[in-house]
Design an enzyme around this catalytic site. Structure first.
Site, PDB file in Angstrom:
ATOM      1  N   ASP A 296       1.394 -11.616   6.791  1.00 18.25           N
ATOM      2  CA  ASP A 296       1.913 -10.729   5.738  1.00 18.25           C
ATOM      3  C   ASP A 296       3.281 -10.175   6.107  1.00 18.25           C
ATOM      4  O   ASP A 296       3.955  -9.579   5.264  1.00 18.25           O
ATOM      5  CB  ASP A 296       0.925  -9.581   5.449  1.00 18.25           C
ATOM      6  CG  ASP A 296       0.504  -8.853   6.706  1.00 18.25           C
ATOM      7  OD1 ASP A 296      -0.008  -9.499   7.633  1.00 18.25           O
ATOM      8  OD2 ASP A 296       0.691  -7.628   6.785  1.00 18.25           O
TER       9      ASP A 296
ATOM     10  N   LYS B  82      10.019   2.253   0.257  1.00 18.77           N
ATOM     11  CA  LYS B  82       8.912   2.170   1.216  1.00 18.77           C
ATOM     12  C   LYS B  82       8.507   3.595   1.594  1.00 18.77           C
ATOM     13  O   LYS B  82       9.345   4.362   2.080  1.00 18.77           O
ATOM     14  CB  LYS B  82       9.378   1.373   2.447  1.00 18.77           C
ATOM     15  CG  LYS B  82       8.288   1.082   3.459  1.00 18.77           C
ATOM     16  CD  LYS B  82       8.788   0.087   4.489  1.00 18.77           C
ATOM     17  CE  LYS B  82       7.779  -0.133   5.602  1.00 18.77           C
ATOM     18  NZ  LYS B  82       8.305  -1.049   6.624  1.00 18.77           N
TER      19      LYS B  82
ATOM     20  N   ARG C  75       5.871 -13.217   0.848  1.00 14.56           N
ATOM     21  CA  ARG C  75       5.387 -13.384   2.223  1.00 14.56           C
ATOM     22  C   ARG C  75       4.453 -14.585   2.269  1.00 14.56           C
ATOM     23  O   ARG C  75       3.903 -14.975   1.224  1.00 14.56           O
ATOM     24  CB  ARG C  75       4.608 -12.129   2.635  1.00 14.56           C
ATOM     25  CG  ARG C  75       5.401 -10.844   2.483  1.00 14.56           C
ATOM     26  CD  ARG C  75       4.460  -9.655   2.237  1.00 14.56           C
ATOM     27  NE  ARG C  75       5.217  -8.440   1.898  1.00 14.56           N
ATOM     28  CZ  ARG C  75       5.669  -7.557   2.778  1.00 14.56           C
ATOM     29  NH1 ARG C  75       5.407  -7.731   4.046  1.00 14.56           N
ATOM     30  NH2 ARG C  75       6.355  -6.506   2.394  1.00 14.56           N
TER      31      ARG C  75
ATOM     32  N   GLY D  87       0.814  -1.218   0.000  1.00 19.18           N
ATOM     33  CA  GLY D  87       0.000   0.000   0.000  1.00 19.18           C
ATOM     34  C   GLY D  87       0.842   1.259   0.000  1.00 19.18           C
ATOM     35  O   GLY D  87       0.330   2.357  -0.239  1.00 19.18           O
TER      36      GLY D  87
HETATM   37  P1  AMP Z   1       2.288  -2.978   8.051  1.00 13.77           P
HETATM   38  O1  AMP Z   1       1.539  -2.737   9.311  1.00 13.77           O
HETATM   39  O2  AMP Z   1       3.319  -1.909   7.746  1.00 13.77           O
HETATM   40  O3  AMP Z   1       2.848  -4.354   7.928  1.00 13.77           O
HETATM   41  O4  AMP Z   1       1.231  -2.793   6.881  1.00 13.77           O
HETATM   42  C1  AMP Z   1       0.042  -3.531   6.783  1.00 13.77           C
HETATM   43  C2  AMP Z   1      -0.684  -3.141   5.519  1.00 13.77           C
HETATM   44  O5  AMP Z   1      -1.056  -1.769   5.567  1.00 13.77           O
HETATM   45  C3  AMP Z   1       0.131  -3.303   4.252  1.00 13.77           C
HETATM   46  O6  AMP Z   1      -0.747  -3.679   3.236  1.00 13.77           O
HETATM   47  C4  AMP Z   1       0.658  -1.917   4.025  1.00 13.77           C
HETATM   48  O7  AMP Z   1       0.987  -1.674   2.674  1.00 13.77           O
HETATM   49  C5  AMP Z   1      -0.524  -1.068   4.467  1.00 13.77           C
HETATM   50  N1  AMP Z   1      -0.103   0.283   4.895  1.00 13.77           N
HETATM   51  C6  AMP Z   1       0.576   0.617   6.011  1.00 13.77           C
HETATM   52  N2  AMP Z   1       0.770   1.940   6.071  1.00 13.77           N
HETATM   53  C7  AMP Z   1       0.210   2.482   4.962  1.00 13.77           C
HETATM   54  C8  AMP Z   1       0.078   3.806   4.434  1.00 13.77           C
HETATM   55  N3  AMP Z   1       0.572   4.867   5.067  1.00 13.77           N
HETATM   56  N4  AMP Z   1      -0.552   3.946   3.256  1.00 13.77           N
HETATM   57  C9  AMP Z   1      -1.052   2.900   2.600  1.00 13.77           C
HETATM   58  N5  AMP Z   1      -0.971   1.635   3.036  1.00 13.77           N
HETATM   59  C10 AMP Z   1      -0.352   1.420   4.200  1.00 13.77           C
HETATM   60 MG    MG Z   2       3.745  -5.430   6.675  1.00 18.35          MG
END
Ligand code: AMP
Ligand code: MG
Length: 507
Positions: free
Chosen positions: A265, A126, A196, A105
């Protein structure tokens, strides 16, 4: 999460001084595995740091990466020649709940390079802007969490733990809106791959067995080449992933690392530590330790990590069932047989590691119990995990070295009675004391990324644009097994008022 301001200026492919010899195997897989899109440019990219040693290992020129053109690449403002930017599709179990669509995302894979060691690695930005997988998110990352991932992933690498790496951090010159407006940043992450458990789950949940097979073949070619020649390659893949996760969990536990968000994930098929969010290192030893503010049930506590890794591997095995046998029943039997190997492999790796930490280089049957007894006493006495084991390196030479360790126990006598048993056991060791001491130092770091130290370095960078503490912390942690006498404060546990009780993912 409200969207931050972004521009939609296209970023044309440009030839220039930044030459990256991309060879993008994932982008050659069918288009339903990802979305093609360029990073979204940012307002005013400013380089925070390039990891020169890592750049060189990847065959990249650190000076070119630090040049204005290189910084534009690292910020996502310029797409280098040969890159094929994509956001990967994946799903995942988050805190036990299945979410059928997550995906990159806020991350964009620029492409893959083959490093000097012959290994293929992903180069990913990222915080590079919104993608079709962003859901409500802004696609961006804040500077604090970017620097946190930089510090902790590089510390893990120096500690010898399989991990994604940090190639660079760039400030965007744009705010990101979280609870308040924060400075934004992009992290350039390097990983063996971004496959993943959740990548397999995304397609398995859609009944797309063909995609699961393509992913499995990709994973075998990339991470488990020996499995290709096995009688049952997909079973061998599962075995390989189980083994690497078992070994990774042992490594985490042996240095006091708590990942904090062990969702499927965030579980790498290559066996690397990935997705540093609210991760933290333990100060005082307590297996129930949880730092993450979002982990309210303590699902991902320090001592639960092996059990959770096994749970995540069961989810992985479920996605492979159609590849393991023609019908369900024998496939389930195959999967169960492989998964049963997790606990003994974890136990063996953990026990061997604990023996090394205790200087017991010729393993004996009672060593595990001796180690557990020490850990129980440490938990009862609030003893610092890292300092206790580092102190044992000197104590192994003789009782003159005991003072520093005893002082870490609320009741020093609790250490004394254990140390007596340990010394009797050490008499059976043939290794001469200097060699044993050296081996113990190589197993017991003096420096870990302690929360209060990391937090202070991030605060200086974010609140005062002072990056000197960040640089110093990185330097200390690049040699975690060496004594650095002038840097004793980085080895010390927090004073009561410095103690960090909670960590946040900061997404
Ligand atoms: P994480 O908690 O970083 O492992 O992310 C979990 C999910 O949320 C993944 O699909 C990320 O790509 C999405 N995600 C986390 N932060 C953001 C953001 N600021 N914008 C868009 N997607 C996000
Ligand atoms: Mg993640």
């Amino acid at each position: 999460m409200p969207a931050s301001p972004t521009t939609d200026t296209p970023s044309p492919r440009q030839a220039g001084a930044v030459r990256i010899a991309f060879d993008n195997s994932y982008a050659r897989l069918p288009e339903r595995l990802y979305a093609r899109l360029d990073p979204t440019p940012v307002a005013a990219p400013l380089l925070v740091r390039v990891n020169a040693a890592l750049a060189e290992a990847l065959g990249l020129d650190p000076a070119a990466l630090a040049s204005p053109e290189g910084v534009a690449v690292l910020a996502g403002n310029r797409v280098p020649e040969g890159a094929e930017p994509i956001a990967l599709a994946y799903a995942g179990h988050q805190f036990g709940q299945f979410v059928p669509q997550l995906g990159d995302g806020r991350a964009i894979l620029l492409g893959e390079v083959v490093g000097r060691d012959g290994a293929r690695r992903d180069i990913q930005l990222k915080g590079a802007g919104r993608t079709p997988f962003s859901r409500g998110g802004d696609g961006r990352a804040a500077l604090g969490p970017v620097l946190r991932e930089y510090i902790v992933s590089e510390a893990m690498a120096a500690l010898g733990v399989p991990t994604t790496r940090a190639l660079a951090a760039v400030a965007t010159g744009q705010p990101v809106l979280r609870e308040t407006a924060l400075p934004g940043a992009v992290l350039t992450r390097v990983a063996a791959s971004h496959l993943r458990v959740g990548t397999f789950q995304y397609f398995a949940a859609r009944g797309d067995i063909e995609a699961v097979r393509l992913l499995a073949d990709h994973a075998i070619a990339r991470h488990y080449p020996a499995a290709a020649a096995a009688e049952h390659p997909y079973r061998a893949l599962l075995e390989g992933v189980v083994t690497r996760q078992a070994e990774l969990m042992a490594r985490w536990l042996l240095i006091g690392f708590i990942h904090g968000v062990m969702n499927t994930d965030n579980t790498s098929i290559a066996g690397e530590t990935i997705d540093y969010g609210p991760c933290a290192f333990m100060d005082a030893y307590d297996p129930a330790t949880v730092f993450s503010a979002i982990d309210q049930g303590g699902r991902y506590a320090y001592g639960s990590q092996p059990r959770i890794a096994h749970w995540n591997l069961v989810r992985f095995a479920e996605t492979l069932l159609p590849l393991l046998a023609e019908t369900e029943e024998p496939a389930v039997e195959e999967a169960k047989a492989v998964l049963a190997g997790f606990a003994p492999q974890f136990d063996a790796a953990y026990c061997a590691g604990l023996q090394r930490k205790l200087g017991l280089l010729t393993g004996q049957a009672g060593d595990g119990a001796l180690g557990q007894d020490l850990l129980t006493r440490m938990a009862e006495n609030g003893a610092d995990f890292t300092l206790t084991f580092r102190g044992l390196c000197d104590a192994a030479a003789g009782p003159a070295g005991d003072a520093a360790v005893r002082a870490l126990f609320a009741d020093p006598a609790s250490y004394d009675s254990w140390a007596e048993r340990w010394r009797r056991r050490l008499l059976d060791e043939q290794t001469d004391p200097p060699a044993r001491c050296a081996a113990m130092r190589a197993a017991n770091p003096a420096f870990i990324p302690r929360n209060h130290i990391v937090q202070a370095a991030l605060a200086a960078a974010v609140e005062r644009q002072d990056f000197a503490p960040f640089e110093e912390v990185l330097d200390v942690l690049s040699r975690p097994y060496e004594d650095q006498p002038d840097r004793a404060r980085y080895a010390a546990p927090p004073a009561p008022e410095e103690r960090v009780l909670q960590t946040f993912c900061g997404t």
